[in-house]
Design an enzyme around this catalytic site. Sequence first.
Site, PDB file in Angstrom:
ATOM      1  N   VAL A 140       0.912  -1.145   0.000  1.00 21.84           N
ATOM      2  CA  VAL A 140       0.000   0.000   0.000  1.00 21.84           C
ATOM      3  C   VAL A 140       0.952   1.196   0.000  1.00 21.84           C
ATOM      4  CG1 VAL A 140      -1.785   1.257   1.261  1.00 21.84           C
ATOM      5  CG2 VAL A 140      -1.827  -1.256   1.210  1.00 21.84           C
ATOM      6  N   PRO A 141       1.175   1.781  -1.194  1.00 21.43           N
ATOM      7  CA  PRO A 141       2.354   2.620  -1.421  1.00 21.43           C
ATOM      8  C   PRO A 141       2.304   4.022  -0.813  1.00 21.43           C
ATOM      9  CG  PRO A 141       1.019   2.541  -3.385  1.00 21.43           C
ATOM     10  CD  PRO A 141       0.374   1.619  -2.394  1.00 21.43           C
ATOM     11  N   CYS A 142       2.352   4.102   0.501  1.00 20.77           N
ATOM     12  CA  CYS A 142       2.350   5.412   1.154  1.00 20.77           C
ATOM     13  C   CYS A 142       3.659   6.166   0.898  1.00 20.77           C
ATOM     14  CB  CYS A 142       2.055   5.285   2.642  1.00 20.77           C
ATOM     15  SG  CYS A 142       3.104   4.153   3.533  1.00 20.77           S
ATOM     16  N   HIS A 143       4.695   5.455   0.443  1.00 23.03           N
ATOM     17  CA  HIS A 143       5.955   6.135   0.116  1.00 23.03           C
ATOM     18  C   HIS A 143       5.787   7.071  -1.082  1.00 23.03           C
ATOM     19  CE1 HIS A 143       5.960   2.390  -2.268  1.00 23.03           C
ATOM     20  NE2 HIS A 143       6.639   3.075  -3.166  1.00 23.03           N
ATOM     21  N   ARG A 144       4.698   6.934  -1.822  1.00 21.59           N
ATOM     22  CA  ARG A 144       4.461   7.771  -3.004  1.00 21.59           C
ATOM     23  C   ARG A 144       3.782   9.094  -2.661  1.00 21.59           C
ATOM     24  NH1 ARG A 144       2.183   2.706  -6.526  1.00 21.59           N
ATOM     25  NH2 ARG A 144       4.172   1.584  -6.635  1.00 21.59           N
TER      26      ARG A 144
END
Length: 175
Positions: A140-144
């Site tokens: 769940v790409p919260c780094h984006r």
Amino acid sequence: MKSQIKPTIYWSILNYKDWEMYIAATSKGLCFVGSQSMPFEELKSWANKRFPGSPLSESQETLMKYKGELVEYLDGKRKTFTIPFDYNGTDFQLSVWNALCEIPYGEIRSYSEIANKINKPAAVRAVGTAIGANPILITVPCHRVVGKNGALTGYRGGLEMKTRLLELERQGLSQ
């Protein structure tokens, strides 16, 4: 009244190249991806909050398919995930996490863009809090998600991990 059966949380450590993180899943799907090089206590503390009373059981076998997709991603060979997730959160958190999953590989969004996406434009801080509570890093790409000015902002895994993931995706786009 019948007591509710607590799901077993299966865990393993993902060691791949210089990546090391704990991952965990229930029978429903991946429920936790830990921060880079953090101790088992990170997983244990999270499990006690989110799945109180659930037993933790080490299982390389159960986590194999999740490790496989994460390794492919870390190798730059996977841009989306097909593994099932089992994340528990408030309706608001779930709406934020689902919006994160819609950010394309290699792209970034600001917190305010996520707030607008879920039709809560005034909830930028709450969006940041929900992103910080995301239990499934990378997948769940919260780094984006970055600040409005493009600056890297907080990340549960630390800014070094966030930077590495964004760089990995930049390189993946140029292949």
